[in-house]
Design a protein around this motif. Structure first.
Motif, mmCIF file in Angstrom:
data_model
loop_
_atom_site.group_PDB
_atom_site.id
_atom_site.type_symbol
_atom_site.label_atom_id
_atom_site.label_comp_id
_atom_site.label_asym_id
_atom_site.label_seq_id
_atom_site.Cartn_x
_atom_site.Cartn_y
_atom_site.Cartn_z
ATOM 1 N N GLY A 110 -5.696 -60.423 -58.412
ATOM 2 C CA GLY A 110 -5.726 -60.298 -60.108
ATOM 3 C C GLY A 110 -5.411 -62.010 -60.756
ATOM 4 O O GLY A 110 -5.204 -61.770 -61.695
ATOM 5 N N SER A 112 -14.423 -53.128 -66.844
ATOM 6 C CA SER A 112 -12.470 -52.640 -66.823
ATOM 7 C C SER A 112 -11.627 -52.781 -67.766
ATOM 8 O O SER A 112 -10.909 -52.035 -67.751
ATOM 9 C CB SER A 112 -11.807 -54.537 -66.039
ATOM 10 O OG SER A 112 -12.004 -55.489 -66.648
ATOM 11 N N LYS A 113 -12.367 -52.953 -68.882
ATOM 12 C CA LYS A 113 -11.680 -52.410 -70.473
ATOM 13 C C LYS A 113 -12.983 -52.348 -71.368
ATOM 14 O O LYS A 113 -14.329 -52.449 -71.285
ATOM 15 C CB LYS A 113 -10.860 -53.949 -70.787
ATOM 16 C CG LYS A 113 -9.700 -53.748 -70.233
ATOM 17 C CD LYS A 113 -8.870 -54.799 -71.101
ATOM 18 C CE LYS A 113 -7.709 -55.533 -70.216
ATOM 19 N NZ LYS A 113 -6.809 -54.808 -70.813
ATOM 20 N N ASP A 158 -8.288 -59.087 -76.074
ATOM 21 C CA ASP A 158 -8.826 -57.940 -74.537
ATOM 22 C C ASP A 158 -9.323 -59.041 -73.523
ATOM 23 O O ASP A 158 -9.294 -59.370 -72.376
ATOM 24 C CB ASP A 158 -9.435 -57.295 -75.075
ATOM 25 C CG ASP A 158 -9.526 -55.628 -75.486
ATOM 26 O OD1 ASP A 158 -7.276 -55.268 -75.155
ATOM 27 O OD2 ASP A 158 -9.590 -54.987 -75.953
ATOM 28 N N SER A 188 -8.990 -56.975 -63.172
ATOM 29 C CA SER A 188 -7.658 -56.810 -63.227
ATOM 30 C C SER A 188 -7.148 -56.696 -61.891
ATOM 31 O O SER A 188 -7.425 -58.068 -61.274
ATOM 32 C CB SER A 188 -8.674 -54.810 -62.470
ATOM 33 O OG SER A 188 -9.119 -55.526 -60.966
ATOM 34 N N ALA A 189 -6.588 -56.007 -61.978
ATOM 35 C CA ALA A 189 -5.163 -56.371 -60.916
ATOM 36 C C ALA A 189 -5.783 -56.392 -59.607
ATOM 37 O O ALA A 189 -4.891 -57.054 -58.146
ATOM 38 C CB ALA A 189 -3.899 -55.503 -60.553
ATOM 39 N N GLU A 190 -7.080 -56.338 -59.364
ATOM 40 C CA GLU A 190 -7.589 -56.242 -57.903
ATOM 41 C C GLU A 190 -8.485 -57.527 -57.802
ATOM 42 O O GLU A 190 -8.793 -57.809 -56.861
ATOM 43 C CB GLU A 190 -8.431 -54.720 -57.659
ATOM 44 C CG GLU A 190 -7.173 -53.331 -57.095
ATOM 45 C CD GLU A 190 -7.226 -52.833 -58.255
ATOM 46 O OE1 GLU A 190 -8.132 -52.448 -59.278
ATOM 47 O OE2 GLU A 190 -5.914 -52.430 -58.104
ATOM 48 N N THR A 191 -8.696 -57.962 -58.922
ATOM 49 C CA THR A 191 -10.095 -59.157 -58.887
ATOM 50 C C THR A 191 -9.804 -60.061 -57.614
ATOM 51 O O THR A 191 -8.701 -61.181 -57.695
ATOM 52 C CB THR A 191 -9.871 -59.521 -60.334
ATOM 53 O OG1 THR A 191 -10.607 -59.235 -61.240
ATOM 54 C CG2 THR A 191 -10.893 -60.890 -59.923
ATOM 55 N N SER A 240 -12.355 -53.812 -58.280
ATOM 56 C CA SER A 240 -12.297 -52.727 -59.478
ATOM 57 C C SER A 240 -14.178 -52.168 -59.849
ATOM 58 O O SER A 240 -14.474 -51.864 -60.449
ATOM 59 C CB SER A 240 -12.511 -52.909 -60.506
ATOM 60 O OG SER A 240 -11.195 -53.013 -60.156
ATOM 61 N N HIS A 253 -3.993 -61.534 -63.980
ATOM 62 C CA HIS A 253 -3.352 -60.448 -64.874
ATOM 63 C C HIS A 253 -2.212 -60.818 -65.447
ATOM 64 O O HIS A 253 -1.855 -59.389 -66.193
ATOM 65 C CB HIS A 253 -3.393 -60.033 -63.672
ATOM 66 C CG HIS A 253 -3.067 -58.186 -64.298
ATOM 67 N ND1 HIS A 253 -4.576 -57.385 -64.036
ATOM 68 C CD2 HIS A 253 -2.536 -57.565 -63.543
ATOM 69 C CE1 HIS A 253 -4.288 -55.895 -64.663
ATOM 70 N NE2 HIS A 253 -2.703 -56.147 -64.250
ATOM 71 N N ALA A 259 -8.147 -60.646 -69.356
ATOM 72 C CA ALA A 259 -9.207 -60.522 -68.289
ATOM 73 C C ALA A 259 -9.845 -61.723 -67.871
ATOM 74 O O ALA A 259 -10.862 -61.657 -69.305
ATOM 75 C CB ALA A 259 -9.041 -59.292 -68.144
ATOM 76 N N SER A 269 -2.017 -59.296 -71.235
ATOM 77 C CA SER A 269 -2.359 -58.223 -70.406
ATOM 78 C C SER A 269 -1.337 -57.268 -69.330
ATOM 79 O O SER A 269 -1.472 -56.485 -69.468
ATOM 80 C CB SER A 269 -3.072 -58.801 -68.717
ATOM 81 O OG SER A 269 -2.628 -58.015 -67.599
#
Ligand code: ZN
Ligand code: ZN
Length: 415
Positions: free
Chosen positions: A411, A272-273, A344, A390-393, A220, A327, A348, A332
């Motif tokens: 993630g 990411s946020k 938050d 994120s979900a891709e981490t 991300s 994630h 993450a 999350s």
């Protein structure tokens, strides 16, 4: 302000008060308690005070702020006055902590409270406050005493999280989300917290055994290598303060975190946020780190505020914390954006600019500023977390010999 007007079941506030005093602070008989929050949080503050006295507190001192009074300063305060701060108050807090008082903050801040105010005034006041706050905050960042933060579902905050609901429905929805994340919506919250702390301890111990030299984050828009401080220690969940009391500094908490090496961070990091910082929203932060220092920074919103923040002092452009959060964490999975760092950041993986935590370094008790620096520990007036996970981490742990160990995939924990 009366309880009967609240659009949610106040029994959950009683449970949250019990968790705040029992699990969050583990308040001991005879301890004093410094209790801070906004006037809006009184229904919870009163219950926390009652729980504290039941637990044997010798004295609870509430110190309340008010959003309208804070706004009045920026609307009507004379321009020359924005470098003033309540140093006397923070010196008193520091003295209280020296005398082993515990500290609890009830967070309910409207993240947008100051977004329409002059950023120069907000920046000056924030800096003056940070300097004045030092005698109190250094007892917190050095973990001298048991301290904790819990949240209350404030109405303005709720409206921001749930913009499509009316005020009552939004507050009820935020209350539900906060009570779930704080694990007070289960039959036995104290037992639930014991299980959760044990799970975090397993992750923490594994990371401590690995002795990684660095972590490599990808995904991300982030491609960042974070060197870890010499003798870094991972922390997470319940931890023992220097006064010997084991407490949970954040309710909720999902992170395991440690001290990065302030001059061994290289690459790009993209938020990411959004980051909600002192009444302003900063979106799409993107930075370049070179030898630990941010050398380029941009944001699509609040770029001024972010640039002022990293210019606070030399340490403000360097990292003081790196934290791992799957994630799959419940916060999350709620899919909500809370515009509140306590929530938050627990949704993450994140990094924090500014002051490091000494408890995340071995043999750091009474460490000199020179030795702290030599080991990679960062010093600053600020400590600001922002989210990069994120979900891709994807995260690899890198050993000193260059070997890589999968830590996160897609993630979540790799194993
Ligand atoms: Zn953190
Ligand atoms: Zn942090």
């Amino acid at each position: 302000m009366s309880d009967t007007n609240l659009p949610f079941d106040t029994a959950f506030l009683d449970r949250l008060a019990d968790v705040a005093i029992g699990t969050g602070l583990n308040l001991q008989p005879g301890q004093q308690l410094v209790l801070t929050g906004s006037a809006e949080t009184l229904p919870l503050v009163r219950r926390i005070a009652a729980a504290a006295y039941k637990a044997g507190a010798s004295l609870v001192t509430p110190i309340l702020s008010d959003e309208e009074i804070t706004r009045a300063r920026y609307l009507h305060g004379h321009d020359v006055t924005f470098d003033a701060a309540a140093g006397w108050l923070y010196q008193g807090m520091g003295q209280a902590y020296d005398a082993n008082a515990a500290r609890l903050h009830v967070s309910s801040e409207n993240p947008m409270a100051l977004s329409d105010m002059d950023p120069a005034k907000v920046g000056r006041a924030a800096k003056a406050n940070a300097i004045a706050y030092k005698p109190a905050i250094e007892k917190i960042s050095s973990f001298a005493i048991n301290w904790s933060i819990v949240s209350y579902p404030g109405r303005a905050w709720a409206q921001l999280v749930f913009p499509d609901l009316d005020a009552d429905a939004a507050q009820a929805a935020l209350a539900k989300a906060l009570f779930a994340a704080s694990r007070v919506d289960v039959a036995d919250p104290v037992a639930a917290w014991a299980d959760h702390n044990a799970a975090l301890a397993t992750r923490r111990d594994w990371l401590n055994d690995q002795r990684f030299d660095a972590l490599h984050f990808r995904g991300s828009g982030t491609d960042l290598t974070v060197g870890l401080a010499e003798g870094h220690l991972w922390s997470g969940g319940a931890a023992e303060a220097k006064n010997g009391i084991t407490c949970n500094p954040n309710i909720p908490t999902e992170e395991v975190f440690t001290t990065p090496h302030a001059t061994r961070v290289n690459g790009t990091a993209r938020a990411s946020k959004p980051l909600s910082h002192q009444g302003s929203l900063i979106e799409d932060i993107e930075v370049l780190f070179e030898d630990g220092r941010i050398t380029r920074a941009s944001a699509t919103r609040g770029e001024d505020v972010f640039k002022k923040l990293i210019e606070t002092d030399e340490g403000a452009a360097h990292l003081g914390e790196v934290a791992l959060v799957p994630h799959a964490s419940p916060i999350s999975q709620s899919g909500l954006l809370f515009y509140n760092t306590l929530y938050d950041e627990n949704a993450a993986c994140h990094i924090a600019l500014g002051q490091c935590y000494e408890e995340c370094l071995s043999d750091a008790d009474g460490i000199s500023p020179e030795d702290l620096k030599a080991r990679g520990g960062n010093t600053s007036l600020i400590h600001v977390d922002w989210m990069i996970g994120s979900a891709e981490t994807k995260i690899d742990g890198i050993r000193e010999n260059g070997d890589r160990v999968p830590v996160f995939r897609d993630g979540n924990w790799a194993s």
